[in-house]
Scaffold this active site. Structure first.
Site, PDB file in Angstrom:
ATOM      1  N   HIS A 356       0.788  -1.238   0.000  1.00 19.93           N
ATOM      2  CA  HIS A 356       0.000   0.000   0.000  1.00 19.93           C
ATOM      3  C   HIS A 356       0.809   1.271   0.000  1.00 19.93           C
ATOM      4  O   HIS A 356       0.249   2.355  -0.116  1.00 19.93           O
ATOM      5  CB  HIS A 356      -0.926   0.037   1.212  1.00 19.93           C
ATOM      6  CG  HIS A 356      -2.170  -0.760   1.030  1.00 19.93           C
ATOM      7  ND1 HIS A 356      -3.318  -0.230   0.497  1.00 19.93           N
ATOM      8  CD2 HIS A 356      -2.433  -2.053   1.279  1.00 19.93           C
ATOM      9  CE1 HIS A 356      -4.246  -1.164   0.441  1.00 19.93           C
ATOM     10  NE2 HIS A 356      -3.737  -2.290   0.913  1.00 19.93           N
ATOM     11  N   LYS A 544      -9.688  13.950   3.749  1.00 22.52           N
ATOM     12  CA  LYS A 544      -8.853  12.751   3.821  1.00 22.52           C
ATOM     13  C   LYS A 544      -7.999  12.885   5.067  1.00 22.52           C
ATOM     14  O   LYS A 544      -8.039  13.918   5.728  1.00 22.52           O
ATOM     15  CB  LYS A 544      -7.974  12.627   2.568  1.00 22.52           C
ATOM     16  CG  LYS A 544      -7.205  13.917   2.246  1.00 22.52           C
ATOM     17  CD  LYS A 544      -6.445  13.856   0.927  1.00 22.52           C
ATOM     18  CE  LYS A 544      -7.341  13.871  -0.298  1.00 22.52           C
ATOM     19  NZ  LYS A 544      -7.299  12.660  -1.087  1.00 22.52           N
ATOM     20  N   ARG A 545      -7.186  11.859   5.401  1.00 18.79           N
ATOM     21  CA  ARG A 545      -6.278  12.003   6.528  1.00 18.79           C
ATOM     22  C   ARG A 545      -5.424  13.266   6.352  1.00 18.79           C
ATOM     23  O   ARG A 545      -5.075  13.627   5.222  1.00 18.79           O
ATOM     24  CB  ARG A 545      -5.360  10.771   6.638  1.00 18.79           C
ATOM     25  CG  ARG A 545      -6.041   9.519   7.126  1.00 18.79           C
ATOM     26  CD  ARG A 545      -6.676   9.727   8.475  1.00 18.79           C
ATOM     27  NE  ARG A 545      -5.692   9.949   9.510  1.00 18.79           N
ATOM     28  CZ  ARG A 545      -5.226   9.016  10.326  1.00 18.79           C
ATOM     29  NH1 ARG A 545      -5.668   7.774  10.239  1.00 18.79           N
ATOM     30  NH2 ARG A 545      -4.350   9.314  11.258  1.00 18.79           N
ATOM     31  N   LYS A 550      -0.204  14.651   1.670  1.00 16.50           N
ATOM     32  CA  LYS A 550      -1.489  14.964   1.036  1.00 16.50           C
ATOM     33  C   LYS A 550      -1.652  16.469   0.805  1.00 16.50           C
ATOM     34  O   LYS A 550      -2.593  16.920   0.172  1.00 16.50           O
ATOM     35  CB  LYS A 550      -2.643  14.396   1.863  1.00 16.50           C
ATOM     36  CG  LYS A 550      -2.674  12.852   1.859  1.00 16.50           C
ATOM     37  CD  LYS A 550      -3.818  12.329   2.703  1.00 16.50           C
ATOM     38  CE  LYS A 550      -3.885  10.814   2.798  1.00 16.50           C
ATOM     39  NZ  LYS A 550      -4.522  10.175   1.619  1.00 16.50           N
ATOM     40  N   THR A 652      -8.530   6.626  -2.985  1.00 16.73           N
ATOM     41  CA  THR A 652      -9.831   6.067  -3.365  1.00 16.73           C
ATOM     42  C   THR A 652     -10.919   7.126  -3.272  1.00 16.73           C
ATOM     43  O   THR A 652     -11.936   7.017  -3.953  1.00 16.73           O
ATOM     44  CB  THR A 652     -10.231   4.867  -2.482  1.00 16.73           C
ATOM     45  OG1 THR A 652     -10.022   5.212  -1.110  1.00 16.73           O
ATOM     46  CG2 THR A 652      -9.422   3.634  -2.846  1.00 16.73           C
ATOM     47  N   LYS A 656     -14.465   8.135  -5.535  1.00 17.11           N
ATOM     48  CA  LYS A 656     -15.814   8.400  -5.008  1.00 17.11           C
ATOM     49  C   LYS A 656     -16.332   9.734  -5.542  1.00 17.11           C
ATOM     50  O   LYS A 656     -17.490   9.856  -5.964  1.00 17.11           O
ATOM     51  CB  LYS A 656     -15.791   8.447  -3.474  1.00 17.11           C
ATOM     52  CG  LYS A 656     -15.326   7.171  -2.796  1.00 17.11           C
ATOM     53  CD  LYS A 656     -15.053   7.417  -1.298  1.00 17.11           C
ATOM     54  CE  LYS A 656     -14.239   6.304  -0.692  1.00 17.11           C
ATOM     55  NZ  LYS A 656     -13.663   6.673   0.624  1.00 17.11           N
TER      56      LYS A 656
END
Ligand SMILES: *Cc1c(COP(=O)(O)O)cnc(C)c1O
Length: 811
Positions: A356, A544-545, A550, A652, A656
């Site tokens: 991952h 998101k986290r 990010k 992911t 969505k």
């Protein structure tokens, strides 16, 4: 599926309610009504489960077990009703009793036994396996406390425990009769019996693993698979009673507490590994219990152990369950008395592994001392695997000791879990094309050259049943009215919607549906934060986290720059925007927590400044989780997927958002690349460095954040705003963010991509001005989102990794 009539439903529901509470449903609270509905549905599923198991046992089809440390399921009621084909009957039936289904659904606690993408992927996969009629089951830990509950107090994150089981859990069933013993510590006594070595594990501490089963119902296909989560309990036998008899009561209590600690709480770290003994205990605990129960079940149904690999596949979600490999070896060697060669053949043919992340701080490695002490027999087996593997390397890499030690499973006093997972499995997959290429060409290139056939790509997916049909009924109705219902079973049929994206009436309809979802979200924002946002503004979501890679900070700097510009030029022509953030920071990750404080501080300044607050608003929604995502995603216009290229393995939430008709603003990272390939340049906003440029800087250096700022005055000023008191009286409040950029040379290239990000955001504004044009783009995104259904992903796993049988029956 024998769908029930409304009348029968009402009758059964009323009678269930009476049975549970001894009164009529009209006098009940919504919580009791939820419990009664859950119990009724759970009973109906029991029959489906029994039929499914009977079929699996008689047809002997291959059983897939998905081992994952995390399952981020969210709520189950709505999705289970949808899959059972009972959503409408139930909603209508309840309406006749003056009950709103939605009010009941909200009583369900999110099952939040995961951190983010990895845990949610496991949940989407369970839904897809059941819906595709694949005999695939989950195996994990029943944490008493899930992912912490996040509150924002004085702009900062505060963590509270997630006591999700407080009111019970209607979906699970405790199966004490299927408990297993897991053994920790102690010694291994070796005995030589007629030249064969026999291993006795002695003086160990036993832990009782009790399974709790939750059925996973497939979409209208009479399948209910099983999610088995293990809970750690004290063994109630001589062990603690003997201490008790000796008057050693405290010791017995101590034992009980230390055992229960194993399944007490989910580690709240994402993309970061912390070498805690308790974590290693958790990993072995659920792996050992899971493998033991799978073999017990297999033998009970007369399976020949030598055919195990033909009838069973064990998949490990990242390296956390890698001990499946030595545990299966242990059982085959010590309990089934197979030879090493037979046991190894069966084990490697049975196990497959998904990687991952390539970030080194996330790679698991356990100190040999800790490992050996906690798992003495397992350590011996890992040592033997390592020796045999290194021997096979010697043959190929004569004299290349550096290469051999860099590939070894045990080296520098550590057990390297990724190496064990690669060596002990038959398949290693990445989760998006770019990620798999980086694994093969960079991170794991030595392994790729040694085992070229093990490596393969399986681009992630999301279940369109939860993320489209259930969470966006307005859009689902439009799709059914235009292209029919076939996309529900065959999500790539969404492509038929592409031609409708050109039609003005459809574009208007898409806009109307989105506006309705935005009004719903605006209400939620008002309730949770008091902030009033304009549903006609552009909803820009970065959820998101919270993590440096990010790049929530890139988004922050851009808002800070926009704020400066609006102050300087009040007539600046911009599209009004609502910036929506949500996400949790790991409790020990200071920089990420500081980022949350920055977002909230920007919000406080901007939202209260009458010079700009008609044009921009900044909102941070606390406690991000599956249910909140289901409200945010259908209401979003612009999806922020702006990770440093090469760092986001797949992502992911990008999928969505796309499926719900948001336009993506993205770097060419992870699955963003594949989204771009699907929709083309005109229907996505791409910016920033590509992977070659990033890898080049990482390998060869040459990047200077200080130089970047010197060259770009606007950037310099915005970065300076972090420490000049503009967003917080305490000038040091955001010092850690400032330092990460300027002192530590901006490891994630935020400043490097800044200009390119501003440029593309201007293009977003230009595009949004033409509402029809925008909705056409949304339509094209929706039409091309079908291949990101996890049904596609699971079909690929089933066909090319698991070799599962009876695929697509009933479809
Ligand atoms: C999908 C999802 C994620 C993963 O989001 P990314 O943006 O891909 O990191 C995390 N948390 C929740 C609750 C999700 O539903």
């Amino acid at each position: 599926m024998d769908t029930m009539s409304k009348k029968t439903f009402i009758k059964n529901y009323q009678s269930k309610y009476r049975e549970l509470y001894g009164e009529e449903v009209e006098f009940g609270s919504n919580q009791q009504r939820y419990e009664a509905l859950g119990s009724l549905i759970r009973e109906m599923i029991l029959k489906i489960s029994m039929d499914t198991n009977k079929r699996y046992n008689s047809t002997k089809e291959k059983q897939i077990y998905y081992f994952s440390m995390e399952f981020l399921l969210g709520r189950l009621l709505g999705d289970t009703l949808l899959n059972m084909g009972m959503l409408d009957v139930c909603r209508e039936g309840l309406k006749e009793l003056n009950i709103n289904l939605k009010d009941l659904e909200e009583w369900e606690q999110d099952q939040g036994l995961g951190n983010g993408g990895l845990g949610r992927l496991a949940a989407c996969f369970l839904d897809s396996m059941a819906s595709l009629n694949i005999a695939g089951h989950g195996c994990g830990i029943r944490y008493k406390y899930g992912f912490f509950e996040q509150k924002i107090i004085n702009r900062k994150q505060v963590e509270l425990s997630d006591n999700w089981l407080r009111e019970g859990n209607v979906w699970e069933k405790r199966r004490q009769d299927k408990a297993e013993i897991v053994k920790f510590g102690g010694d291994v006594k070796v005995e030589n019996v007629d030249g064969k070595l026999i291993f006795h594990h002695i003086n160990y501490e036993p832990v009782l693993a009790v399974p709790y089963d939750t059925p996973i119902v497939g979409y209208r296909n009479k399948v209910a698979n099983n999610l088995r989560l293990w809970s750690a309990e004290a063994v109630n036998n001589e062990f603690d009673y003997s201490s008790f008899r000796r008057g050693d009561f405290l010791k017995a209590i101590e034992y009980k507490n230390s055992v229960e600690l194993i399944s007490q709480v989910l580690y709240p770290e994402d993309s970061f590994y912390e070498g805690k003994m308790l974590r290693l205990k958790q990993e072995y605990f659920f792996v050992s219990a899971g493998v033991q129960s799978i073999i017990r079940h297999y033998k009970k149904h007369k399976g020949d152990i030598l055919d195990f690999d033909e009838k069973v596949a064990l998949h490990i979600n990242d390296t956390h369950p890698t001990l499946v490999i030595p545990e299966l070896m242990r059982i085959l060697l010590d309990e089934e008395n197979l030879s090493w060669e037979e046991a190894w053949r069966i084990t490697t043919n049975t196990v497959s592994y998904t990687n991952h992340t390539i970030m080194s701080e996330a790679l698991e490695k356990w100190p040999v001392d800790m490992f050996k002490k906690l798992l003495p027999r397992i350590y011996m087996i890992v040592e033997e695997i390592n020796e045999r593997f290194c021997k096979s390397l010697w043959g190929k890499y004569i004299g290349q000791w550096d290469k051999i030690s860099s590939m070894a499973i045990i080296a520098d006093e550590y057990v390297k879990m990724a190496h064990l997972a690669i060596v002990g499995s038959h398949s290693v997959n990445g989760v998006a094309k770019l990620h798999t290429e980086i694994l093969k060409k960079e991170e794991m290139k030595d392994f790729y050259y040694f085992y070229p056939n093990k490596f393969n790509n399986k681009t992630n997916g999301i279940t369109h049943r939860r993320w489209l049909i259930k969470s966006n009924p307005g859009l689902t109705n439009l799709l059914c009215d235009t292209i029919g219902e076939s996309f529900i079973k065959h999500p790539t049929d969404l492509l038929n919607f592409e031609k409708f994206a050109n039609k003005t009436d459809i574009q208007e309809e898409l806009g109307r549906i989105k506006l309705e979802n935005k009004m719903n979200l605006a209400k939620i924002i008002k309730n949770k934060t008091g902030i009033i946002v304009d549903p006609n503004s552009l909803f820009d979501a970065h959820v998101k986290r919270i993590h440096a890679y990010k790049r929530q900070t890139l988004n922050c700097l851009r808002i800070m720059d926009l704020y400066n510009q609006l102050i300087e030029n009040p007539n600046k022509d911009i599209i009004p925007r609502t910036f929506i953030f949500a996400g949790k920071a790991a409790p020990g990750y200071y920089l990420a927590k500081n980022t949350i404080e920055l977002i909230n501080s920007i919000g406080e300044v901007v939202n209260n400044d009458p010079r700009v607050n008609e044009k921009i608003k900044v909102v941070f929604l606390e406690n991000y989780g599956v249910s909140l995502a289901e409200d945010i995603i259908p209401a979003t216009d612009l999806s922020e997927q702006i990770s440093t290229t090469t760092k986001e393995a797949s992502g992911t939430s990008n999928m969505k958002f796309m499926m719900n008709g948001a336009i993506t603003i993205a770097t060419l990272d992870g699955a963003n690349i594949e989204i771009h390939d699907e929709v083309g340049d005109e229907n996505i906003f791409i910016f920033g460095m590509n992977s070659r440029e990033v890898l080049n800087y990482i390998e060869n250096g040459g990047y200077s954040a200080v130089e970047m700022c010197k060259e770009d005055k606007k950037l310099e000023r915005t970065v300076g705003d972090l420490i000049n008191g503009k967003y917080c009286q305490d000038k040091n409040a955001f010092k850690s963010i400032y330092d990460s950029l300027m002192i530590y040379n901006d490891e994630f290239f935020v400043l490097k991509d800044f200009e390119s990000y501003l440029d593309i955001q201007r293009k977003v504004d230009e595009t949004f001005k033409d509402a029809r044009m925008w909705q056409k783009m949304c339509g094209i995104n929706i039409a091309h989102s079908g291949i990101f259904s996890s049904d596609r992903t699971i079909k690929e796993y089933a066909a090319s990794i698991w070799g599962s049988t009876l695929l697509y029956k009933n479809l």
